[in-house]
Design a protein around this motif. Structure first.
Motif, PDB file in Angstrom:
ATOM      1  N   LEU A   1       0.827  -1.209   0.000  1.00 12.45           N
ATOM      2  CA  LEU A   1       0.000   0.000   0.000  1.00 12.45           C
ATOM      3  C   LEU A   1       0.862   1.261   0.000  1.00 12.45           C
ATOM      4  O   LEU A   1       0.569   2.224  -0.703  1.00 12.45           O
ATOM      5  CB  LEU A   1      -0.947  -0.007   1.200  1.00 12.45           C
ATOM      6  CG  LEU A   1      -2.050  -1.062   1.143  1.00 12.45           C
ATOM      7  CD1 LEU A   1      -2.757  -1.161   2.495  1.00 12.45           C
ATOM      8  CD2 LEU A   1      -3.044  -0.758   0.030  1.00 12.45           C
ATOM      9  N   GLN A   2       1.942   1.245   0.774  1.00 10.48           N
ATOM     10  CA  GLN A   2       2.847   2.391   0.837  1.00 10.48           C
ATOM     11  C   GLN A   2       3.460   2.670  -0.531  1.00 10.48           C
ATOM     12  O   GLN A   2       3.490   3.803  -0.994  1.00 10.48           O
ATOM     13  CB  GLN A   2       3.955   2.125   1.870  1.00 10.48           C
ATOM     14  CG  GLN A   2       4.910   3.284   2.052  1.00 10.48           C
ATOM     15  CD  GLN A   2       4.256   4.482   2.713  1.00 10.48           C
ATOM     16  OE1 GLN A   2       3.466   4.337   3.636  1.00 10.48           O
ATOM     17  NE2 GLN A   2       4.568   5.666   2.235  1.00 10.48           N
ATOM     18  N   GLN A   3       3.928   1.620  -1.203  1.00  9.85           N
ATOM     19  CA  GLN A   3       4.554   1.808  -2.507  1.00  9.85           C
ATOM     20  C   GLN A   3       3.534   2.222  -3.562  1.00  9.85           C
ATOM     21  O   GLN A   3       3.853   2.995  -4.464  1.00  9.85           O
ATOM     22  CB  GLN A   3       5.309   0.552  -2.919  1.00  9.85           C
ATOM     23  CG  GLN A   3       6.579   0.382  -2.112  1.00  9.85           C
ATOM     24  CD  GLN A   3       7.458  -0.724  -2.646  1.00  9.85           C
ATOM     25  OE1 GLN A   3       7.532  -0.962  -3.845  1.00  9.85           O
ATOM     26  NE2 GLN A   3       8.142  -1.402  -1.748  1.00  9.85           N
ATOM     27  N   CYS A   4       2.303   1.701  -3.444  1.00 11.23           N
ATOM     28  CA  CYS A   4       1.252   2.146  -4.373  1.00 11.23           C
ATOM     29  C   CYS A   4       1.040   3.645  -4.214  1.00 11.23           C
ATOM     30  O   CYS A   4       0.999   4.397  -5.188  1.00 11.23           O
ATOM     31  CB  CYS A   4      -0.056   1.396  -4.112  1.00 11.23           C
ATOM     32  SG  CYS A   4      -0.051  -0.293  -4.738  1.00 11.23           S
ATOM     33  N   GLU A   5       0.929   4.085  -2.960  1.00  8.40           N
ATOM     34  CA  GLU A   5       0.719   5.506  -2.686  1.00  8.40           C
ATOM     35  C   GLU A   5       1.887   6.340  -3.229  1.00  8.40           C
ATOM     36  O   GLU A   5       1.677   7.370  -3.865  1.00  8.40           O
ATOM     37  CB  GLU A   5       0.554   5.731  -1.179  1.00  8.40           C
ATOM     38  CG  GLU A   5       0.215   7.164  -0.821  1.00  8.40           C
ATOM     39  CD  GLU A   5       0.002   7.343   0.662  1.00  8.40           C
ATOM     40  OE1 GLU A   5      -1.133   7.617   1.059  1.00  8.40           O
ATOM     41  OE2 GLU A   5       0.986   7.218   1.426  1.00  8.40           O
TER      42      GLU A   5
ATOM     43  N   SER B   1      -4.885   3.640  -3.109  1.00  6.52           N
ATOM     44  CA  SER B   1      -4.810   2.454  -2.254  1.00  6.52           C
ATOM     45  C   SER B   1      -6.117   1.667  -2.247  1.00  6.52           C
ATOM     46  O   SER B   1      -6.109   0.442  -2.115  1.00  6.52           O
ATOM     47  CB  SER B   1      -4.398   2.840  -0.832  1.00  6.52           C
ATOM     48  OG  SER B   1      -5.294   3.791  -0.287  1.00  6.52           O
ATOM     49  N   GLN B   2      -7.236   2.354  -2.404  1.00  6.16           N
ATOM     50  CA  GLN B   2      -8.515   1.632  -2.444  1.00  6.16           C
ATOM     51  C   GLN B   2      -8.597   0.776  -3.711  1.00  6.16           C
ATOM     52  O   GLN B   2      -9.094  -0.349  -3.675  1.00  6.16           O
ATOM     53  CB  GLN B   2      -9.686   2.611  -2.383  1.00  6.16           C
ATOM     54  CG  GLN B   2      -9.784   3.292  -1.028  1.00  6.16           C
ATOM     55  CD  GLN B   2     -10.968   4.234  -0.964  1.00  6.16           C
ATOM     56  OE1 GLN B   2     -11.996   3.988  -1.552  1.00  6.16           O
ATOM     57  NE2 GLN B   2     -10.807   5.324  -0.232  1.00  6.16           N
ATOM     58  N   PHE B   3      -8.111   1.305  -4.814  1.00  2.09           N
ATOM     59  CA  PHE B   3      -8.044   0.555  -6.067  1.00  2.09           C
ATOM     60  C   PHE B   3      -7.176  -0.686  -5.871  1.00  2.09           C
ATOM     61  O   PHE B   3      -7.545  -1.797  -6.281  1.00  2.09           O
ATOM     62  CB  PHE B   3      -7.475   1.467  -7.171  1.00  2.09           C
ATOM     63  CG  PHE B   3      -7.120   0.754  -8.445  1.00  2.09           C
ATOM     64  CD1 PHE B   3      -8.112   0.348  -9.333  1.00  2.09           C
ATOM     65  CD2 PHE B   3      -5.799   0.507  -8.775  1.00  2.09           C
ATOM     66  CE1 PHE B   3      -7.783  -0.304 -10.527  1.00  2.09           C
ATOM     67  CE2 PHE B   3      -5.455  -0.147  -9.957  1.00  2.09           C
ATOM     68  CZ  PHE B   3      -6.461  -0.547 -10.832  1.00  2.09           C
TER      69      PHE B   3
END
Length: 84
Positions: free
Chosen positions: A32-36, A42-44
């Motif tokens: 999640l951190q890397q997605c952000e 993050s919901q996606f």
């Protein structure tokens, strides 16, 4: 743009979790951190992960940790419910 983000997200997942079977409390937070950090919602990302919840051994724990992470890191800070 969605396809590009999905490809990026899947690469991040492979780098952080490796596989759904290896998805843990700590790896989901890294994911999640890397997605952000890469500008991917993050919901996606969690909606995509949830589609594979039957493959994640500790889904209840992983799900709870991800909800807590999103409550701390998203702008709304409101509880998020996922739907299939």
């Amino acid at each position: 743009m969605v396809e590009e983000n999905e490809i990026k997200m899947k690469k991040i997942f492979l780098n952080t979790c490796g596989s759904f079977e290896n998805c843990t409390e700590s790896s989901i937070q890294s994911f999640l951190q890397q997605c952000e950090e890469n500008g991917i919602d993050s919901q996606f990302c969690m909606s995509w992960v949830e589609q594979h919840k039957s493959e994640i051994p500790e889904w209840e724990t992983v799900s709870q940790v991800s909800l807590e992470w999103m409550n701390q890191h998203t702008s709304t800070g409101s509880p998020i419910s996922f739907s299939e």
